[in-house]
Design an enzyme around this catalytic site. Sequence first.
Site, PDB file in Angstrom:
ATOM      1  N   TRP A  18      -8.887   5.690   6.929  1.00 17.01           N
ATOM      2  CA  TRP A  18      -8.531   5.459   5.523  1.00 17.01           C
ATOM      3  C   TRP A  18      -8.704   3.995   5.166  1.00 17.01           C
ATOM      4  O   TRP A  18      -8.388   3.132   5.978  1.00 17.01           O
ATOM      5  CB  TRP A  18      -7.059   5.856   5.347  1.00 17.01           C
ATOM      6  CG  TRP A  18      -6.384   5.277   4.152  1.00 17.01           C
ATOM      7  CD1 TRP A  18      -5.799   4.040   4.063  1.00 17.01           C
ATOM      8  CD2 TRP A  18      -6.217   5.890   2.865  1.00 17.01           C
ATOM      9  NE1 TRP A  18      -5.272   3.851   2.814  1.00 17.01           N
ATOM     10  CE2 TRP A  18      -5.516   4.968   2.059  1.00 17.01           C
ATOM     11  CE3 TRP A  18      -6.587   7.132   2.332  1.00 17.01           C
ATOM     12  CZ2 TRP A  18      -5.172   5.253   0.738  1.00 17.01           C
ATOM     13  CZ3 TRP A  18      -6.246   7.404   1.017  1.00 17.01           C
ATOM     14  CH2 TRP A  18      -5.544   6.474   0.231  1.00 17.01           C
ATOM     15  N   ASN A  52      -7.774   1.139   1.839  1.00 20.31           N
ATOM     16  CA  ASN A  52      -7.413   0.808   0.460  1.00 20.31           C
ATOM     17  C   ASN A  52      -7.754  -0.650   0.177  1.00 20.31           C
ATOM     18  O   ASN A  52      -8.925  -1.021   0.406  1.00 20.31           O
ATOM     19  CB  ASN A  52      -5.999   1.261   0.076  1.00 20.31           C
ATOM     20  CG  ASN A  52      -4.854   0.836   0.952  1.00 20.31           C
ATOM     21  OD1 ASN A  52      -4.785   1.220   2.109  1.00 20.31           O
ATOM     22  ND2 ASN A  52      -3.934   0.070   0.427  1.00 20.31           N
ATOM     23  N   ASP A  53      -6.845  -1.449  -0.291  1.00 17.05           N
ATOM     24  CA  ASP A  53      -7.159  -2.767  -0.862  1.00 17.05           C
ATOM     25  C   ASP A  53      -8.130  -3.626  -0.044  1.00 17.05           C
ATOM     26  O   ASP A  53      -7.964  -3.752   1.173  1.00 17.05           O
ATOM     27  CB  ASP A  53      -5.887  -3.606  -0.966  1.00 17.05           C
ATOM     28  CG  ASP A  53      -4.698  -2.834  -1.466  1.00 17.05           C
ATOM     29  OD1 ASP A  53      -4.860  -1.692  -1.895  1.00 17.05           O
ATOM     30  OD2 ASP A  53      -3.591  -3.392  -1.420  1.00 17.05           O
ATOM     31  N   SER A  58      -1.426  -6.118   2.517  1.00 14.98           N
ATOM     32  CA  SER A  58      -2.499  -6.919   1.905  1.00 14.98           C
ATOM     33  C   SER A  58      -2.241  -8.414   1.894  1.00 14.98           C
ATOM     34  O   SER A  58      -1.100  -8.870   1.972  1.00 14.98           O
ATOM     35  CB  SER A  58      -2.729  -6.429   0.478  1.00 14.98           C
ATOM     36  OG  SER A  58      -3.404  -5.206   0.538  1.00 14.98           O
ATOM     37  N   ARG A  81       5.222  -8.877  -1.685  1.00 14.97           N
ATOM     38  CA  ARG A  81       4.024  -8.715  -0.850  1.00 14.97           C
ATOM     39  C   ARG A  81       2.722  -9.205  -1.481  1.00 14.97           C
ATOM     40  O   ARG A  81       2.669  -9.544  -2.641  1.00 14.97           O
ATOM     41  CB  ARG A  81       3.869  -7.247  -0.452  1.00 14.97           C
ATOM     42  CG  ARG A  81       3.731  -6.270  -1.592  1.00 14.97           C
ATOM     43  CD  ARG A  81       3.484  -4.858  -1.023  1.00 14.97           C
ATOM     44  NE  ARG A  81       3.458  -3.840  -2.049  1.00 14.97           N
ATOM     45  CZ  ARG A  81       4.527  -3.183  -2.489  1.00 14.97           C
ATOM     46  NH1 ARG A  81       5.711  -3.434  -1.983  1.00 14.97           N
ATOM     47  NH2 ARG A  81       4.413  -2.281  -3.444  1.00 14.97           N
ATOM     48  N   ASP A  82       1.685  -9.155  -0.657  1.00 19.39           N
ATOM     49  CA  ASP A  82       0.294  -9.387  -1.042  1.00 19.39           C
ATOM     50  C   ASP A  82       0.001 -10.846  -1.412  1.00 19.39           C
ATOM     51  O   ASP A  82      -0.474 -11.139  -2.530  1.00 19.39           O
ATOM     52  CB  ASP A  82      -0.126  -8.450  -2.200  1.00 19.39           C
ATOM     53  CG  ASP A  82       0.225  -6.994  -1.926  1.00 19.39           C
ATOM     54  OD1 ASP A  82       0.394  -6.649  -0.747  1.00 19.39           O
ATOM     55  OD2 ASP A  82       0.346  -6.217  -2.894  1.00 19.39           O
ATOM     56  N   GLU A 141       2.045  -5.641  -7.604  1.00 20.60           N
ATOM     57  CA  GLU A 141       1.164  -5.660  -6.429  1.00 20.60           C
ATOM     58  C   GLU A 141      -0.089  -6.539  -6.621  1.00 20.60           C
ATOM     59  O   GLU A 141      -0.543  -6.793  -7.723  1.00 20.60           O
ATOM     60  CB  GLU A 141       0.718  -4.240  -6.031  1.00 20.60           C
ATOM     61  CG  GLU A 141       1.876  -3.312  -5.711  1.00 20.60           C
ATOM     62  CD  GLU A 141       1.446  -1.959  -5.151  1.00 20.60           C
ATOM     63  OE1 GLU A 141       2.118  -1.479  -4.237  1.00 20.60           O
ATOM     64  OE2 GLU A 141       0.440  -1.384  -5.622  1.00 20.60           O
TER      65      GLU A 141
HETATM   66  C1  FRU Z   1      -1.647  -1.743  -3.035  1.00 20.63           C
HETATM   67  C2  FRU Z   1      -0.683  -1.814  -1.853  1.00 20.63           C
HETATM   68  C3  FRU Z   1      -0.237  -3.232  -1.586  1.00 20.63           C
HETATM   69  C4  FRU Z   1       0.147  -3.182  -0.144  1.00 20.63           C
HETATM   70  C5  FRU Z   1      -0.899  -2.256   0.406  1.00 20.63           C
HETATM   71  C6  FRU Z   1      -0.430  -1.397   1.544  1.00 20.63           C
HETATM   72  O1  FRU Z   1      -2.528  -0.679  -2.938  1.00 20.63           O
HETATM   73  O2  FRU Z   1       0.418  -0.968  -2.086  1.00 20.63           O
HETATM   74  O3  FRU Z   1       0.790  -3.678  -2.439  1.00 20.63           O
HETATM   75  O4  FRU Z   1       0.105  -4.428   0.468  1.00 20.63           O
HETATM   76  O5  FRU Z   1      -1.316  -1.421  -0.649  1.00 20.63           O
HETATM   77  O6  FRU Z   1      -1.475  -0.683   2.089  1.00 20.63           O
END
Ligand code: FRU
Length: 551
Positions: free
Chosen positions: A130, A132-133, A190, A258-259, A303
């Site tokens: 998988w 994502n970001d 992230s 976060r991030d 986020e």
């Molecule tokens: C956004 C998020 C971020 C986090 C990450 C976790 O898509 O929720 O805020 O760091 O994905 O996978």
Amino acid sequence: MKPITTAIIAAGCFMCLPFISEAQTAERSLKISGKYLNFPISHKTDRAKMTFRVPGEPDLSVVARLAGEDADYWVFRDVSSLEGKTVTILYEGSADALDKIYQSDEPEGHETMYHEKNRPQFHFTTRRGWINDPNGLIYHNGEYHLFYQHNPYEREWENMHWGHAVSRDLIHWKELPDALYPDSLGTMFSGSAVIDYGNTAGFNRRNEPAMVAAYTAAGQDRQTQCIAYSLDDGRTFTKYGGNPVIDSKEKWDSQDTRDPKVFWYGPGEHWVLVLNERDGHSIYNSDDLKNWTFESHITGFWECPELFELPVDGDKNNTRWVMYGASGTYMTGSFDGKKFTPEGGKYCYTTGSLYAAQTFGNIPESDGRRIQMAWGRISHPDMPFNGMMLLPTELSLRTTKDGIRLVSFPIDEIRELFENTVSWKGLDQEEANGKMEKFRDAGCMHIHTVFRLSHATSAGIDLSGQRILDYDMNGNTVNGRFYSPQDPSSMELTADIYIDRTSVEVFIDGGLYSYSMERRPVSGNSDGLKFWGNRISVEVLEISEIKSIWE
Ligand code: FRU
């Protein structure tokens, strides 16, 4: 290769073995001689904890659905850096499943890798698992680095690692082993990356400036901000011993901090870290990437923060700062190194599958572009991977009839993939549909068109029954969202449409508005590509096939 011992031990109590039926832990040791460990995955199996134990290294714990019987697909872990070492795997699930793990110099399924039916052909996807970001987007020593949220063990979200891919042209990507692994502070959420030219953190070696990644460690009860550095072009990272560098759970009475997005603020000669905390973005400052001071907070974002400066209409003497969160809704304003002050309202330049977009740092001045990549929330049915990155786009600020607005348009490099381009001018609807007939079965293509409505109702383009473009002059909407062209009375619209195997990305009027979606042909529809509407004229139609980036 498939050797060695599988023993069942009761969790934490080897002596109790014969009497315990719950929480059993199967154990297996392998001396690493292959490049990859291959794992069978079944979605019929519940997730169970799997721990890798290597002498001298911290344990790595993840959860996995190891298949006792038939696997839905296989995933892998690159263990080339562990060659010669003995890895012990503890699995709180079926011992039979654990037994199926095997070593090899190729990942299971490598023969068909990148040629699977639903594999995007000109968008980045991971080989397995998988994503994502995008994280840590940075240019360094001739390479663009794309780190990303990665679950290597399943095609659904879990076990966040930082995956890693590199490219020399932002189009062709090579996937490398994961860069950051979960640790005792949590999984790897992230973040971003910088190059520490001034050796402010003291991580540099001789003339090699460190690449420093700032990321969130997502623990059981809190999310904290941490740093790690690399002296080998992002191939391996060392986590800073003083982590976490920010722990603000109590300040915000929230786990949602976060991030971190970090950049060097030239005028003040210090680092800036933008962090999403509970209800918006906070700004922190630091001289050394290790000690951070809270400076300000602006509410209204969620986020994945971004903050960067852009010239307006290309004029370097007239700039604005742009701030956005994961959805992409943004504000423009000013920034003094400590506080972002918005001017005007909150706007939206894109909708659809885009999420968590980030821009590249350290792009050479001779290039000067602000290049963005984003997660495309596109699913890939029946594939051993899920999620994708949308096309890299160049961001700019343009003065429009509504004020200064953010524009996003695919970078020119993508045009290198175009082939067999054909173009026409001044077609009526029937002629245009006749020309498009030939492309009914084309897998991947780019369409550039300028079309004009003859009635103030809707018109657009269908792809096998799916409405990929719907311009409604009654409600002034493009695919359901309000859009008014620069000449508000114009009946004309320009669209650049990128069609890949699983996605469609559409850029309206040079990127003033864009959207992306899953490609979902209407079952049984064999219409192919078609303009629809009431006697529209197609002033420009240019179609190119798009070559695969995986060949
Ligand atoms: C956004 C998020 C971020 C986090 C990450 C976790 O898509 O929720 O805020 O760091 O994905 O996978």
